[in-house]
Write an enzyme that holds these catalytic residues in place. Sequence first.
Site, PDB file in Angstrom:
ATOM      1  N   GLU A  91       0.707  -1.052   0.011  1.00  0.00           N
ATOM      2  CA  GLU A  91      -0.068   0.050   0.019  1.00  0.00           C
ATOM      3  C   GLU A  91       0.831   1.186   0.074  1.00  0.00           C
ATOM      4  O   GLU A  91       1.809   1.069   0.296  1.00  0.00           O
ATOM      5  CB  GLU A  91      -0.926   0.092   1.113  1.00  0.00           C
ATOM      6  N   CYS A 104       3.493   8.349   0.961  1.00  0.00           N
ATOM      7  CA  CYS A 104       3.986   7.416   2.152  1.00  0.00           C
ATOM      8  C   CYS A 104       4.331   6.275   1.134  1.00  0.00           C
ATOM      9  O   CYS A 104       3.377   5.568   0.856  1.00  0.00           O
ATOM     10  CB  CYS A 104       3.185   7.346   3.233  1.00  0.00           C
ATOM     11  N   CYS A 111       6.843  -7.101   7.396  1.00  0.00           N
ATOM     12  CA  CYS A 111       8.121  -6.350   8.115  1.00  0.00           C
ATOM     13  C   CYS A 111       8.774  -7.500   9.277  1.00  0.00           C
ATOM     14  O   CYS A 111       7.772  -7.873   9.988  1.00  0.00           O
ATOM     15  CB  CYS A 111       7.810  -5.246   8.779  1.00  0.00           C
ATOM     16  N   CYS A 115       7.105  -5.038  15.595  1.00  0.00           N
ATOM     17  CA  CYS A 115       6.704  -4.115  16.619  1.00  0.00           C
ATOM     18  C   CYS A 115       5.569  -4.383  17.082  1.00  0.00           C
ATOM     19  O   CYS A 115       4.600  -4.764  16.192  1.00  0.00           O
ATOM     20  CB  CYS A 115       6.981  -2.657  16.177  1.00  0.00           C
ATOM     21  N   CYS A 118       2.128  -2.468  15.463  1.00  0.00           N
ATOM     22  CA  CYS A 118       1.862  -1.929  14.186  1.00  0.00           C
ATOM     23  C   CYS A 118       1.218  -2.949  13.417  1.00  0.00           C
ATOM     24  O   CYS A 118       1.692  -4.452  13.609  1.00  0.00           O
ATOM     25  CB  CYS A 118       3.376  -1.911  13.586  1.00  0.00           C
ATOM     26  N   CYS A 340      -0.888   2.531   9.067  1.00  0.00           N
ATOM     27  CA  CYS A 340       0.024   1.844   8.193  1.00  0.00           C
ATOM     28  C   CYS A 340       0.060   0.544   8.321  1.00  0.00           C
ATOM     29  O   CYS A 340       0.082  -0.306   9.119  1.00  0.00           O
ATOM     30  CB  CYS A 340       1.591   2.318   8.709  1.00  0.00           C
TER      31      CYS A 340
HETATM   32  N1  SAH Z   1       9.472   0.703   9.979  1.00  0.00           N
HETATM   33  C1  SAH Z   1       9.854   2.055   9.892  1.00  0.00           C
HETATM   34  C2  SAH Z   1       8.920   2.911   8.801  1.00  0.00           C
HETATM   35  C3  SAH Z   1       7.610   2.403   8.597  1.00  0.00           C
HETATM   36  S1  SAH Z   1       6.667   2.650  10.221  1.00  0.00           S
HETATM   37  C4  SAH Z   1       9.533   2.374  11.335  1.00  0.00           C
HETATM   38  O1  SAH Z   1       9.362   1.825  12.017  1.00  0.00           O
HETATM   39  O2  SAH Z   1      10.062   3.680  11.421  1.00  0.00           O
HETATM   40  C5  SAH Z   1       6.479   4.532  10.151  1.00  0.00           C
HETATM   41  C6  SAH Z   1       5.942   4.936  11.423  1.00  0.00           C
HETATM   42  O3  SAH Z   1       4.465   4.475  11.680  1.00  0.00           O
HETATM   43  C7  SAH Z   1       6.828   4.490  12.715  1.00  0.00           C
HETATM   44  O4  SAH Z   1       7.221   5.463  13.238  1.00  0.00           O
HETATM   45  C8  SAH Z   1       5.767   3.598  13.282  1.00  0.00           C
HETATM   46  O5  SAH Z   1       6.237   3.198  14.503  1.00  0.00           O
HETATM   47  C9  SAH Z   1       4.630   4.262  13.115  1.00  0.00           C
HETATM   48  N2  SAH Z   1       3.396   3.328  13.383  1.00  0.00           N
HETATM   49  C10 SAH Z   1       3.273   1.991  13.113  1.00  0.00           C
HETATM   50  N3  SAH Z   1       2.167   1.609  13.475  1.00  0.00           N
HETATM   51  C11 SAH Z   1       1.366   2.645  13.734  1.00  0.00           C
HETATM   52  C12 SAH Z   1      -0.041   2.931  14.381  1.00  0.00           C
HETATM   53  N4  SAH Z   1      -0.949   1.726  14.512  1.00  0.00           N
HETATM   54  N5  SAH Z   1      -0.436   3.919  14.749  1.00  0.00           N
HETATM   55  C13 SAH Z   1       0.427   4.945  14.572  1.00  0.00           C
HETATM   56  N6  SAH Z   1       1.798   4.915  13.908  1.00  0.00           N
HETATM   57  C14 SAH Z   1       2.133   3.511  13.702  1.00  0.00           C
HETATM   58 FE1  SF4 Z   2       8.118  -2.431  11.004  1.00  0.00          FE
HETATM   59 FE2  SF4 Z   2       5.805  -1.597  11.895  1.00  0.00          FE
HETATM   60 FE3  SF4 Z   2       7.984  -1.776  13.421  1.00  0.00          FE
HETATM   61 FE4  SF4 Z   2       8.259  -0.020  11.298  1.00  0.00          FE
HETATM   62  S1  SF4 Z   2       6.661   0.014  13.064  1.00  0.00           S
HETATM   63  S2  SF4 Z   2       9.562  -1.492  12.009  1.00  0.00           S
HETATM   64  S3  SF4 Z   2       6.989  -1.253   9.763  1.00  0.00           S
HETATM   65  S4  SF4 Z   2       6.853  -3.486  12.540  1.00  0.00           S
END
Ligand code: SAH
Ligand code: SF4
Length: 373
Positions: A91, A104, A111, A115, A118, A340
Site C-alpha cells: 500500500e 508515503c 516487516c 513491533c 504495528c 500503516c
Molecule cells: N519501519 C519504519 C518505517 C515504517 S513505520 C519505522 O518503524 O520507522 C512508520 C511509522 O509509523 C513508525 O514511526 C511507526 O512506529 C509508526 N506506526 C506503526 N504503526 C502505527 C499505528 N498503528 N499508529 C500510528 N503509528 C504507527
Molecule cells: Fe516494521 Fe511496523 Fe516496526 Fe516499522 S513500526 S519497524 S513497519 S513493525
Amino acid sequence: MKPSIYGLSRSALTDWILENGEKKFRAAQIWDWLYRNRVQSFEEMTNLSKNLIAKLNETFVVNPLQQRIVQESKDGTVKYLFELPDGMLIETVLMRQHYGLSVCVTTQVGCNIGCTFCASGLIPKQRDLSSGEIVAQIMLVQRYFDERDQGERVSHIVVMGIGEPLDNYDNVMTFLRVVNDDKGLAIGARHITVSTSGLAPKIRDFAREGVQVNLAISLHAPNNDLRSSIMRINRKFPIEVLFEAIEDYIQMTNRRVTFEYIMLNEVNDGVQQAQELADLTKNIRKLSYINLIPYNPVSEHDQYSRSTPERVAAFYDRLKKNGVNCVVRQEHGTDIDAACGQLRSNTLKRDRAANRARIAAAKAKAGIGDSRA
Ligand code: SAH
Ligand code: SF4
C-alpha cells in the site's frame, strides 16, 4: 520476470545504453520520457529507434504495479493498494498537506521487526521491494494526479509505509537517487524523510551517503525496558547504541533528526516518561525534534489504545517545559483504513473471508457441511 526501468538511476541507465552500443544522449531522452512526460510504454518514446525500443522491451517493463483499490478520504488522503508482479500486495498513501502533496511509500512486503503495535509487523517479511517497485509507487500516484490534469505534483516523500527501509538499504538508496534526480522528478532531498526503527549500523551508513534526506527515528519509549517490550529491535540495538549512532549521524551530516513517539495510552505516555524522554535527548536538544503521533488502533493489537487528550497535553507540556522541540502530529485519512499496513491487512482479511464464503457456498451446494461457515 523483467525488472522495471524505474529501478535504474540515471547513471545506471546511461551505462546500460552505452553497453548496448547506443549514444549517451539516448539515456537522457529515455529519462525525459519516463519522468517528465511520464509515458507508460516504450512505444510512446517516439524519438527512439525501433531497434532500441525492441531492446528496451526485451529487458525491462515500465510500470511493474497494478492498481487494485483506491480509497479517497474526505480530507483528501488517498490510499492505494497495488499488486506486485508476483501477486503480493502493498500500500501507498497520498496525503494533502498545506505545503504540498506527500506520498508515503512501502519498502518491503511485510516487516520482520515485528513491533507490537504495528499492523505491518503482523506479516513477516515476504521479500524486499526492488528499487523500481518503490519508484513506481510515486509514479502511479503522480499519474493519478496527471489524469486529473490540475498540474499537481508530488512534492514530498515519507518512507514510512510497510517495511523497514534500512533493512532494504541498497534499493531504498537507489530509489532516493531516482526521485531526487534534478533532471527527473526532482523531489528535493530536504522534502524526503526516511523513517527507521533504529538499525544503528545502517544509520551510520546512511550518514556516509552524503544525501540531504531527513532521518526519522521511531523511538516510542524513553528507556530500554519499555522499548524492548514494545519494539524487540531494541534488544539488538539498545538505546545507548542507537543514540551513539544518532550522535555520529548528526556529527557527520550536521542535520537534525526527528524522533517519532506514538502515544499509547498508559503505556508510554506518563509525565514521568516525558521527563525521561527530555533527559534522554538533552545532549542533542537543538539538533532534534519530537513528533508525538496519535495511535491508529489495530484490531489485532487491542492491548493498545490511543492516549487521552489530557494525557497527550500533559506529556507535551512536560517536554515543552524542558525546552524540547515537539509537535503533536496531524492525522490523515481516519475515515479510511488509515494505519500503516491496515488497508493491506484488511484487504487480505476480506479476501480470505470472501474465499471462505465462496468455499462454504460451494460446499453447501454440494451438500457438504462446514461448521465454520
Ligand atoms: N519501519 C519504519 C518505517 C515504517 S513505520 C519505522 O518503524 O520507522 C512508520 C511509522 O509509523 C513508525 O514511526 C511507526 O512506529 C509508526 N506506526 C506503526 N504503526 C502505527 C499505528 N498503528 N499508529 C500510528 N503509528 C504507527
Ligand atoms: Fe516494521 Fe511496523 Fe516496526 Fe516499522 S513500526 S519497524 S513497519 S513493525
